[in-house]
Design a protein around this motif. Structure first.
Motif, short mmCIF file in Angstrom:
data_model
loop_
_atom_site.label_atom_id
_atom_site.label_comp_id
_atom_site.label_asym_id
_atom_site.label_seq_id
_atom_site.Cartn_x
_atom_site.Cartn_y
_atom_site.Cartn_z
N ILE A 79 44.73 44.03 34.29
CA ILE A 79 43.76 44.82 35.04
C ILE A 79 44.06 44.57 36.52
CG2 ILE A 79 41.33 45.20 35.60
CD1 ILE A 79 41.99 46.07 32.78
N GLU A 80 44.23 45.64 37.28
CA GLU A 80 44.64 45.46 38.67
C GLU A 80 43.89 46.40 39.61
OE1 GLU A 80 48.86 46.33 38.72
OE2 GLU A 80 48.52 48.48 39.05
N ILE A 81 44.02 46.10 40.88
CA ILE A 81 43.56 46.99 41.94
C ILE A 81 44.55 46.83 43.09
CG2 ILE A 81 42.03 45.40 43.20
CD1 ILE A 81 40.89 48.90 42.20
N ALA A 82 44.90 47.93 43.74
CA ALA A 82 45.83 47.88 44.86
C ALA A 82 45.08 47.62 46.16
CB ALA A 82 46.60 49.19 44.96
N ARG A 83 45.79 47.17 47.16
CA ARG A 83 45.15 46.83 48.44
C ARG A 83 44.46 48.04 49.06
NH1 ARG A 83 47.92 43.68 53.64
NH2 ARG A 83 46.05 42.53 54.22
N SER A 84 45.06 49.20 48.98
CA SER A 84 44.42 50.39 49.54
C SER A 84 43.16 50.74 48.76
CB SER A 84 45.39 51.58 49.52
OG SER A 84 45.84 51.82 48.20
N GLU A 85 43.19 50.54 47.45
CA GLU A 85 42.02 50.82 46.60
C GLU A 85 40.91 49.80 46.81
OE1 GLU A 85 44.22 52.54 42.59
OE2 GLU A 85 44.25 50.38 42.99
N GLY A 86 41.29 48.52 46.89
CA GLY A 86 40.29 47.46 46.85
C GLY A 86 40.46 46.35 47.86
N GLY A 87 41.16 46.63 48.96
CA GLY A 87 41.31 45.63 50.02
C GLY A 87 40.22 45.77 51.07
N ALA A 93 34.74 50.82 44.96
CA ALA A 93 33.75 49.74 44.93
C ALA A 93 34.31 48.51 44.23
CB ALA A 93 32.47 50.22 44.23
N VAL A 94 35.18 48.71 43.25
CA VAL A 94 35.91 47.61 42.65
C VAL A 94 36.94 47.14 43.68
CG1 VAL A 94 37.40 46.86 40.75
CG2 VAL A 94 35.61 48.58 40.34
N ASN A 95 37.00 45.82 43.90
CA ASN A 95 37.90 45.35 44.95
C ASN A 95 38.57 44.04 44.56
OD1 ASN A 95 36.13 43.10 45.76
ND2 ASN A 95 34.78 44.69 46.58
N PHE A 96 39.42 43.55 45.45
CA PHE A 96 40.16 42.31 45.21
C PHE A 96 39.23 41.14 44.88
CE2 PHE A 96 44.15 43.33 47.99
CZ PHE A 96 44.79 43.87 46.88
N TRP A 97 38.03 41.16 45.45
CA TRP A 97 37.17 39.99 45.37
C TRP A 97 36.12 40.09 44.25
CZ3 TRP A 97 38.85 42.42 49.76
CH2 TRP A 97 39.78 41.70 50.53
N ASN A 98 36.01 41.25 43.60
CA ASN A 98 35.06 41.32 42.47
C ASN A 98 35.71 41.74 41.15
OD1 ASN A 98 35.30 44.17 42.50
ND2 ASN A 98 33.37 44.48 43.61
N ILE A 99 36.99 42.10 41.17
CA ILE A 99 37.61 42.63 39.96
C ILE A 99 37.70 41.58 38.85
CG2 ILE A 99 40.00 42.23 40.72
CD1 ILE A 99 40.66 44.97 39.33
N ALA A 100 37.96 40.33 39.21
CA ALA A 100 38.01 39.28 38.19
C ALA A 100 36.62 39.05 37.60
CB ALA A 100 38.56 37.98 38.78
N ARG A 101 35.60 39.06 38.44
CA ARG A 101 34.23 38.85 37.94
C ARG A 101 33.80 39.99 37.02
NH1 ARG A 101 31.77 34.72 40.60
NH2 ARG A 101 32.79 34.00 42.52
N LEU A 102 34.10 41.21 37.41
CA LEU A 102 33.75 42.35 36.56
C LEU A 102 34.48 42.27 35.22
CD1 LEU A 102 33.89 45.23 39.20
CD2 LEU A 102 31.84 44.49 37.97
N THR A 103 35.77 41.99 35.28
CA THR A 103 36.56 41.92 34.05
C THR A 103 36.06 40.79 33.15
OG1 THR A 103 38.47 42.80 35.24
CG2 THR A 103 38.89 41.72 33.12
N ASN A 104 35.81 39.64 33.74
CA ASN A 104 35.29 38.52 32.97
C ASN A 104 33.97 38.88 32.29
OD1 ASN A 104 35.20 35.42 32.42
ND2 ASN A 104 33.24 35.85 33.40
N ASP A 105 33.07 39.50 33.02
CA ASP A 105 31.76 39.87 32.46
C ASP A 105 31.91 40.88 31.33
OD1 ASP A 105 30.59 38.19 34.27
OD2 ASP A 105 29.81 39.76 35.58
#
Length: 429
Positions: A79-87, A93-105
């Motif tokens: 599961i990934e997000i690019a810098r332009s998408e989530g930097g 709204a999904v970004n570098f700093w919440n994507i792991a939390r969302l995926t984990n949940d």
């Protein structure tokens, strides 16, 4: 939910051994098997002629759908997000700093037991001045649960690309998955060459940097593909052969514009183990009409919204009105993600469920009928148990001399590489 190996003793042991330190710290009581991207690459190589999806989670429903599909296919995924998408300048709204939390949940909520890596894609370095602030930002990404990263300095000349990768390497944990890139992704113009790729990989090897993946400009574009020229399979194979002794796998970008047959060829005829899918998943989650490989079908330049799929008709009308007001057309509809994420989440459950379900069906088809990724989840678990570690190590050791790859010699070597970066444009993701 079909649990492929459930909460077995092997799974529990893999959960204990396989999660990297940042993941254990963030989610101490989680039953989500979030792992290094290294293990994903390794599993595809063990399966042979296989690659898995790196699903760009531009919205919550894409992440949920991709996870559900992978569970059904018993496939390890990214599961990934690019810098332009989530930097820091994100349009999602999904970004570098919440994507792991969302995926984990979501994994805990849905009972997802397949292994998943969290990848920061296209961490773009467009000029030397971008390097210093990137050192702090990269550390923050791993603090937030990223387990794999792509350093993309391909916008710069080859020497500066290599030097940027070298300078940023100390800020990336040694256990993490690593992707590098050569030849900015720009479609049919400015294609990557084996000389460029070999220069980059040899220089990295000399500095004890061993990427899992290299991304090429092999004929793809990001976003909506207007033609069907697509991936140049032979060029990809040629470049992979040129760097074969360095054991670097391929990362295929721009898959949304390529038919299933061509993607099967990439999986079967090259060393590609990672396939990014972004625009297709976004369009499917919204309910837009796409062809069999996820490329949006247009009617006189307009997207076709399917009834009973994706968002409600009223919300789609709001999205169109917003796009018109803000002069968003074609691929720039991606910029609807940020202003509409909460509106997506506010829809009735039936609508939210179908948004994720349509993504699930599409991703399941890719994993099982195109990418040959089925049953790679167990391969990851087996490797974690064998290694007894969250880090499987590197695929290769240093074989180049660091003395041959000083800054001065890098600049000199780069002068002999013929290169065409292609046309300028918006090619961030």
């Amino acid at each position: 939910m079909n649990k492929s190996f459930n909460y077995s003793s092997d799974f529990k042991t893999a959960l204990e051994l396989g999660r990297p330190p940042n993941i254990k710290k963030l989610f101490p009581n989680s039953k989500a098997l979030l792992i290094s991207g290294k293990y994903i690459d390794q599993a595809m190589l063990l399966k042979t002629k296989a690659m898995t999806i790196a699903a760009n989670g531009r919205n919550s429903f894409i992440i949920r759908g991709a996870l559900a599909a992978a569970q059904r296919a018993n496939a390890a995924i990214i599961i990934e997000i690019a810098r332009s998408e989530g930097g820091t300048g994100a349009y999602c709204a999904v970004n570098f700093w919440n994507i792991a939390r969302l995926t984990n949940d979501f994994m805990n909520e849905l009972g997802i037991t397949i292994p998943v890596a969290i990848h920061a894609d296209h961490f773009g370095i467009k000029k030397p001045e971008d390097i210093e602030p990137a050192k702090t930002e990269i550390v923050s990404l791993f603090d937030a649960g990223i387990t794999s990263i792509a350093i993309d300095a391909s916008h710069m000349p080859d020497a500066h690309n290599l030097l940027a990768n070298i300078e940023l390497s100390p800020y990336i944990p040694g256990w993490a998955g690593l992707e590098t890139e050569v030849g900015e992704i720009k479609g049919k113009l400015g294609l990557s060459t084996d000389q460029e790729a070999l220069f980059l990989i040899q220089g990295l090897n000399a500095h004890n940097i061993f990427p899992n993946w290299i991304a090429l400009n092999n004929g793809t574009t990001h976003g909506i593909e207007a033609s069907d020229t697509g991936i140049n399979v032979e060029l990809t194979s040629q470049i992979h052969r040129a760097i074969s002794k360095y054991k670097v796998s391929g990362a295929q970008h721009g898959t949304s514009g390529n038919n299933s047959g061509r993607l099967r060829e990439i999986a079967s005829k090259t060393r590609t183990t990672k396939a990014n899918v972004a625009t297709a998943l976004q369009m499917i989650s919204w309910g837009l009409k796409v062809n069999d490989y996820g490329n949006a079908i247009l009617d006189n330049g307009n997207f076709i919204k399917q009834k009973e799929k994706g968002v409600t008709e009223d919300l789609w009308a709001d999205m169109l009105a917003y796009a018109k007001t803000n002069d968003l057309t074609g691929g720039n509809f991606k910029k609807l993600n940020l202003p509409f994420e909460n509106k997506f989440l506010a829809q009735p459950k039936k609508i939210r469920d179908r948004m994720a379900r349509d993504v699930e069906e599409f991703v399941y088809g890719l994993l099982t009928r195109v990418f040959n990724a089925e049953d790679t989840a167990q391969l990851v678990v087996d490797e974690i148990l064998k290694n007894k570690s969250y880090d499987p190590g590197f695929k290769i050791e240093r074989i180049e001399s660091k003395n041959d790859w000083t800054k001065e010699k890098i600049m000199e070597k780069a002068l002999s590489i013929p290169v065409d970066k292609g046309q300028k444009g918006d090619f961030d993701d």
